[in-house]
Design an enzyme around this catalytic site. Structure first.
Site, PDB file in Angstrom:
ATOM      1  N   CYS A  52       2.327  -1.318  -0.082  1.00 27.06           N
ATOM      2  CA  CYS A  52       3.324  -2.328  -0.417  1.00 27.06           C
ATOM      3  C   CYS A  52       4.523  -2.335   0.514  1.00 27.06           C
ATOM      4  O   CYS A  52       5.422  -3.141   0.336  1.00 27.06           O
ATOM      5  CB  CYS A  52       3.773  -2.178  -1.859  1.00 27.06           C
ATOM      6  SG  CYS A  52       4.484  -0.586  -2.176  1.00 27.06           S
ATOM      7  N   CYS A 100       2.441   4.637  -5.853  1.00 24.71           N
ATOM      8  CA  CYS A 100       3.866   4.890  -5.532  1.00 24.71           C
ATOM      9  C   CYS A 100       4.159   6.379  -5.570  1.00 24.71           C
ATOM     10  O   CYS A 100       5.018   6.868  -4.835  1.00 24.71           O
ATOM     11  CB  CYS A 100       4.788   4.196  -6.511  1.00 24.71           C
ATOM     12  SG  CYS A 100       4.292   2.533  -6.885  1.00 24.71           S
TER      13      CYS A 100
HETATM   14  S1  FES Z   1       4.723  -0.797  -5.925  1.00 23.91           S
HETATM   15 FE1  FES Z   1       5.826  -0.684  -4.093  1.00 23.91          FE
HETATM   16  S2  FES Z   1       6.703   1.296  -4.212  1.00 23.91           S
HETATM   17 FE2  FES Z   1       5.779   1.066  -6.093  1.00 23.91          FE
END
Ligand code: FES
Ligand SMILES: Cc1ncc(COP(=O)(O)O)c(C=O)c1O
Lengths: 401, 123
Positions: free
Chosen positions: B33, B102
């Protein structure tokens, strides 16, 4: 805790009058409008009255309105129904890169079935260049699908110009007006659209009801096959209460639309000015003027959108974000991507969308609460106040998405 | 969506900041992400004496950063190397499935910081 709802582009509360008007259709007026007996007759009139109310809001005639289950169904029907009906004439569809998934995914589905789709680009304000549309048209083009107002940025496409181009080339024109209806004047004659979709839950009617305007004489293959409801255009027993609610919500939306628009625009502008005055290094996403009067989309450099949303939520403020971290797919918003918003900025894009119930006190509260939250998150960010400029490695991490 | 522990660490993150002249710095980015986490260490006698973090990321990323710093402080470098992403997530009473990635940032950034310290030692 205060509860401040600034996510009207996601959905709206059902208006109290609308709910009142719907309730009898769950109780004594329970009939099926297709039945000939008293129970059916009592209800058929209500469905037809709602059809008139929807038609009046968009300057159509009632026979051109078909009730559907939601905006997504309307978009699916508009596109697939056209693709199938006009298959002999051509296999090319033109749409834009910033449409709602209800349009984009339907187009992608058709691509797998042999259709060719052109996704028109937008500029950094999310605006469409009408000349680019003209150049994309081929003899095989059967449909132009372009949204009226963008759900993320509020950008308003030049619908009348697109309609004029489509009419000139005798190409069918569909517009997803789910976000525009009830927020700005929508007139299917002026815009020369052939298919227009709206959804109840964005305008104070319940979720699970919508409508599609199908211009008289527009040949469509149904999406739902079955009974003869809606003059064979959409099978399925009517969601009578929902349709009654949609009708009344459309009538209410049309009342003093200009005055309501001005009120919401005043509050949105106050919010926008206040945020820009209090927080440095931010960016407006979407066109500064050609925009839905209720929508504000801002990116805050150095921070990520979900953590901002959670902080706002802890203060009772409901908003939404285009961050990859909130998308479920971990992809940042395709709208921000199409506008070439820098990746870290797309990450913090935050949408605040106001509604008719929004008050000035609520806006003042947001203006008080938001700047310190942004500052706190910035203090926590490795990108903020870097003593050294970003290394190539950092930069490549940030840019990878 | 998030557990109380996650929300606690997210709203009151421990050990936020930077350490000047840190003994070790680790930085990792999240390919899924695009988020970034940076960890700073002060080491004395092979033990983590001080640890700080900075994170650009979602609620889960901030909470896992905060948690990993709490878990690492006072540990020997060997013990800290054994902290895993799973153990950080577990200490937070779990993360939603979509947010498990994450937690990868947290332990990875810590391990990077330790490796950075060790490499410095060699030089
Ligand atoms: S979804 Fe991007 S850091 Fe958690
Ligand atoms: C522009 C746009 N089109 C279509 C839809 C889908 O409408 P519905 O939720 O009624 O399926 C939405 C709602 O999110 C929207 O904003």
């Amino acid at each position: 805790m205060k509860r401040i709802y600034l996510d009207y582009n996601a959905t709206t509360p059902v208006l109290p009058e609308v709910l009142e008007a719907m309730l009898p259709f769950y109780r004594e007026n329970f009939g099926n409008p297709s039945s000939v007996h008293w129970a059916g007759r009592a209800v058929a009139g209500a469905v037809e009255r709602a059809r008139e109310q929807v038609a009046r809001l968009i300057n159509a005639s009632p026979a051109e309105i078909v009730f559907v289950s939601c905006g997504s169904e309307g978009d699916d029907f508009a596109i697939k129904g056209t693709a199938d009906a006009l298959r002999e004439q051509g296999n090319h569809i033109i749409t834009t890169a910033v449409e709602h998934p209800a349009v984009l995914e339907t187009c992608k589905f058709l691509e797998k079935r042999g259709f060719e789709v052109t996704y028109l680009p937008v500029d950094s304000d999310g605006m469409l260049d009408i000349a680019v549309l003209g150049k994309a048209i081929t003899p095989k083009t059967i449909l132009i699908s372009a949204m009226w107002g963008n759900n993320e940025t509020g950008a308003l496409f030049p619908i009348e110009e697109i309609g004029a181009v489509a009419r000139k080339h005798r190409i069918r024109f569909h517009t997803d007006a789910v976000q525009a209806v009830g927020k700005v004047p929508v007139d299917v004659q002026k815009a020369q659209v052939d298919l227009l979709v709206l959804s109840g839950h964005k305008i104070g009617a319940p979720k699970g009801v919508g409508a599609i305007y199908i211009r008289k004489g527009t040949r469509m293959t149904p999406l739902l096959h079955g009974g003869h409801q809606e003059r064979n255009r959409r099978a399925g027993t009517h969601n009578v209460a929902g349709i009654v609610g949609l009708g009344l919500a459309c009538e209410i939306a049309g009342r003093d639309l200009t005055a309501k628009m001005e009120k919401v625009r005043y509050l949105r502008d106050k919010l926008e000015r206040g945020i820009f005055a209090a927080v440095p290094e931010i960016k407006l996403n979407g066109h500064p003027e050609k925009r839905l009067p209720n929508t504000l989309n801002v990116s805050f450099a150095y921070i990520e959108g979900e953590s901002l949303l959670l902080n706002l939520d802890m203060k009772g403020i409901a908003a939404s974000s285009g961050s990859a971290c909130t998308s479920g797919s971990l992809e940042p918003s395709h709208v921000m991507g199409a506008m070439c918003v820098e990746v870290t900025l797309a990450h913090s894009s935050t949408r605040l969308s106001l509604g008719p119930e929004t008050t000035e006190e609520e806006i003042d509260y947001v203006l008080e609460v938001l700047p310190p939250i942004v500052q706190r998150l910035r203090e926590m960010s490795p990108l903020y106040n870097c003593r050294t400029p970003m290394s190539c490695e950092e930069c490549s991490i940030v840019k990878r998405v | 969506m998030y557990t109380d522990k996650v929300m606690d660490h997210f709203s009151n993150p421990r050990n936020v900041g930077e350490i000047e002249n840190a003994d070790g710095v680790g930085e990792v980015g999240n390919a899924s992400c695009g988020d970034i986490m940076k960890i700073f260490l002060k080491v004395e006698d092979n033990v983590i004496k001080e640890i700080k973090f900075k994170t650009f990321g979602c609620g889960a990323a901030i909470a896992t950063s905060s948690m990993v710093t709490e878990m690492a402080i006072g540990k020997t470098l060997e013990e800290a190397m054994e902290l895993t992403n799973a153990s950080v997530a577990e200490a937070l009473d779990g993360l939603p499935p979509a947010k498990m990635h994450c937690s990868n940032l947290a332990a990875d950034a810590l391990h990077e910081a330790i490796k950075n310290y060790m490499e410095k030692g060699k030089a």
